[in-house]
Write a protein that holds these residues in place. Structure first.
Motif: not given
Length: 64
Positions: A24-29, A35-47, A49-54
């Motif tokens: 999932h590294g490519f999708e996160i990058a 969309r800009g920097r992440f403000d918190n780690l919960r935002q990973l759920d918006e990436v 393929g990652l919703a609910g997986k982190v």
């Protein structure tokens, strides 16, 4: 926290090396680039393929 990966500065390869994010590294990058920097780690759920997986164990390896 030592040995954490910053989701705002890590490369796709560095993100792929984190247990729980492999493949999932490519999708996160790309998400960060679009969309800009992440403000918190919960935002990973918006990436795509990652919703609910982190889980908390994966988040413990990350920082913003």
């Amino acid at each position: 926290m030592a040995n954490t990966v910053n989701v705002n500065t890590a490369s796709a390869d560095e993100l792929d090396a984190v247990e729980g994010l492999a493949g999932h590294g490519f999708e996160i990058a790309r998400y960060r680039e679009e969309r800009g920097r992440f403000d918190n780690l919960r935002q990973l759920d918006e990436v795509p393929g990652l919703a609910g997986k982190v889980d908390d164990a994966t988040r413990a390896q990350l920082t913003v």
